[in-house]
Design a protein around this motif. Structure first.
Motif, PDB file in Angstrom:
ATOM      1  N   THR A 124    -103.273  82.986  63.236  1.00  0.00           N
ATOM      2  CA  THR A 124    -102.723  83.697  62.080  1.00  0.00           C
ATOM      3  C   THR A 124    -103.748  84.644  61.454  1.00  0.00           C
ATOM      4  OG1 THR A 124    -103.371  81.846  60.637  1.00  0.00           O
ATOM      5  CG2 THR A 124    -101.133  81.826  61.538  1.00  0.00           C
ATOM      6  N   GLU A 125    -105.021  84.398  61.728  1.00  0.00           N
ATOM      7  CA  GLU A 125    -106.082  85.262  61.198  1.00  0.00           C
ATOM      8  C   GLU A 125    -107.299  85.137  62.108  1.00  0.00           C
ATOM      9  OE1 GLU A 125    -108.765  85.838  57.099  1.00  0.00           O
ATOM     10  OE2 GLU A 125    -107.132  84.373  57.174  1.00  0.00           O
ATOM     11  N   GLY A 126    -107.943  86.258  62.408  1.00  0.00           N
ATOM     12  CA  GLY A 126    -109.104  86.230  63.283  1.00  0.00           C
ATOM     13  C   GLY A 126    -108.717  86.344  64.740  1.00  0.00           C
ATOM     14  N   SER A 139    -105.693  76.515  58.667  1.00  0.00           N
ATOM     15  CA  SER A 139    -105.864  77.371  57.494  1.00  0.00           C
ATOM     16  C   SER A 139    -106.046  76.601  56.189  1.00  0.00           C
ATOM     17  CB  SER A 139    -104.667  78.317  57.360  1.00  0.00           C
ATOM     18  OG  SER A 139    -103.459  77.576  57.258  1.00  0.00           O
ATOM     19  N   LYS A 142    -109.342  76.821  54.352  1.00  0.00           N
ATOM     20  CA  LYS A 142    -109.689  77.986  53.531  1.00  0.00           C
ATOM     21  C   LYS A 142    -109.714  77.615  52.054  1.00  0.00           C
ATOM     22  CE  LYS A 142    -107.556  81.839  54.732  1.00  0.00           C
ATOM     23  NZ  LYS A 142    -106.451  82.730  55.187  1.00  0.00           N
ATOM     24  N   GLN A 147    -114.495  80.635  55.365  1.00  0.00           N
ATOM     25  CA  GLN A 147    -114.010  81.963  55.720  1.00  0.00           C
ATOM     26  C   GLN A 147    -114.432  82.312  57.146  1.00  0.00           C
ATOM     27  OE1 GLN A 147    -115.658  84.591  52.774  1.00  0.00           O
ATOM     28  NE2 GLN A 147    -114.461  83.728  51.082  1.00  0.00           N
ATOM     29  N   LEU A 148    -113.835  83.379  57.667  1.00  0.00           N
ATOM     30  CA  LEU A 148    -114.234  83.856  58.985  1.00  0.00           C
ATOM     31  C   LEU A 148    -115.711  84.223  58.972  1.00  0.00           C
ATOM     32  CD1 LEU A 148    -111.227  86.202  59.907  1.00  0.00           C
ATOM     33  CD2 LEU A 148    -111.688  83.904  60.794  1.00  0.00           C
ATOM     34  N   GLY A 165    -111.465  82.113  63.804  1.00  0.00           N
ATOM     35  CA  GLY A 165    -110.031  82.274  63.596  1.00  0.00           C
ATOM     36  C   GLY A 165    -109.414  81.120  62.834  1.00  0.00           C
ATOM     37  N   LYS A 168    -102.134  77.840  61.652  1.00  0.00           N
ATOM     38  CA  LYS A 168    -101.374  77.267  60.544  1.00  0.00           C
ATOM     39  C   LYS A 168    -100.714  75.955  60.925  1.00  0.00           C
ATOM     40  CE  LYS A 168     -97.986  78.676  57.035  1.00  0.00           C
ATOM     41  NZ  LYS A 168     -97.009  79.730  56.634  1.00  0.00           N
TER      42      LYS A 168
END
Length: 365
Positions: A124-126, A139, A142, A147-148, A165, A168
């Motif tokens: 979902t991120e990274g 996630s 977080k 954080q990344l 990364g 979720k």
């Protein structure tokens, strides 16, 4: 429904109190149901969302992924059974690690997977981990400030990973999952934890050609279980869900008894009126339809209000509190609450059917 509506308008206070009790019981039922569903996801979302039909575990592991250790040769043995089999290794352990140079530890469930395999969830991120010292995290971490680009590890054990990364809804035993390349996972077990030989916790199988029994017969010294059995084998899962399910069951039974008693008492108070109605030609079926319609209307309105209240409460709950109330859970318990309301009214229907018109009229003052 004519009589039902007229009576609801005439005795607003009485039926408002009955409706209020129905709303409170239904509201509490939805709240507990949402917590049960949320805790279930928080405990086992990684296995529930996994693309898998069966899990091959060590024999006598009692359906528990945490107790299983399989030799890596088992993977080739499973893959040779049938070309239609998709088998991937899975390894896991629980660890406590530090964030960057912080002195505060946090718990993670470390999972070794093939980054390009089907067991790796979507990012979902990274990005996906590409190097040995990279990890992808759930996630929820977080919220703890990760954080990344941050590092996790333990310098005393010689562990240090870079967070590249996030994914979720990946929890195991109420612990956020960290995904790592399987090869690096095995090296970590050998260098930092003194493991002598490489091994897997499980082999995850997806197949349309083999059944659980046929897999079990084809493999030796293993235990083949379904995804549902793997979820049930998570430590504490059955006990946690069993307790919450029992609470929901008691709430529904209590709702049925409360409504049965209320409507039975109201029916006894209206015996004379029912007698008059029967004397002028009203059939028992007509009176029964009006009573059921009255109960049904109250139950539907009460359930609708309680659903609105539940969503209102869920909107203000902190994100750290596991709470899920999907359409399946809502429809299931809404239907059940409405059903027990009607069942609770059956006692009153029996009393109405036994009303004798002449005897009832004789009691009219």
């Amino acid at each position: 429904m004519f009589l039902a509506m007229r009576e609801l308008k005439y005795a607003k206070g009485r039926y408002f109190l009955i409706g209020l009790i129905m709303v409170l019981v239904a509201w509490l039922t939805f709240i507990v149901s949402g917590l049960a569903s949320g805790l279930s996801s928080d405990n086992a979302s990684i296995l529930k969302d996994m693309n898998a039909d069966y899990f091959v575990l060590q024999a006598d592991s009692d359906h528990k992924l945490t107790r299983s250790t399989l030799a890596i040769e088992k993977l080739d043995e499973v893959r040779k059974l049938d070309r239609a089999i998709q088998a991937e290794p899975l390894a896991q352990t629980m660890l406590s690690v530090y964030q960057n140079d912080s002195k505060k530890k946090m718990d993670i469930a470390l999972f070794g997977v093939d980054p390009k395999g089907t067991l790796m969830p979507s990012i979902t991120e990274g990005k996906l981990m590409s190097a040995d010292n990279e990890v992808v995290l759930d996630s929820s971490l977080k919220e703890k400030g990760i954080q990344l680009g941050d590092t996790l590890g333990d310098k005393e054990l010689g562990i240090e990973w870079k967070v590249v990364g996030f994914t979720k809804n990946q929890k195991f035993s109420h612990t956020p999952v960290a995904f790592m390349n399987m090869d690096h996972y095995e090296n970590l077990m050998k260098t930092s934890f003194g493991k002598k030989t490489a091994s897997y916790s499980s082999i995850v199988v997806t197949t349309s050609s083999l059944t659980k029994d046929s897999l079990q017969k084809s493999l030796s010294d293993v235990e083949v279980i379904t995804k549902k059995e793997a979820v049930q084998g998570i430590p504490g899962f059955k006990e946690e869900q069993g307790s919450l399910t029992m609470m929901i069951a008691f709430l529904i039974v209590i709702a049925a008894f409360i409504q049965a008693v209320f409507f039975y008492v109201i029916t006894l108070q209206k015996i004379s009126q029912f007698g008059v109605l029967k004397a002028i030609g009203a059939k028992t079926s007509y009176l029964a339809v009006n009573l059921v319609g009255q109960v049904l209307l109250l139950a539907i309105v009460a359930v609708a209000i309680s659903i609105g209240l539940t969503f209102g409460v869920s909107a203000i709950l902190p994100e750290s509190m596991p709470f899920e109330l999907g359409s399946d859970v809502l429809s299931q318990y809404s239907g059940l609450l409405i059903l027990v309301s009607i069942v609770g009214a059956l006692l009153s229907l029996n009393r109405i059917a036994k009303v004798d018109a002449i005897e009832a009229i004789g009691r009219v003052e």
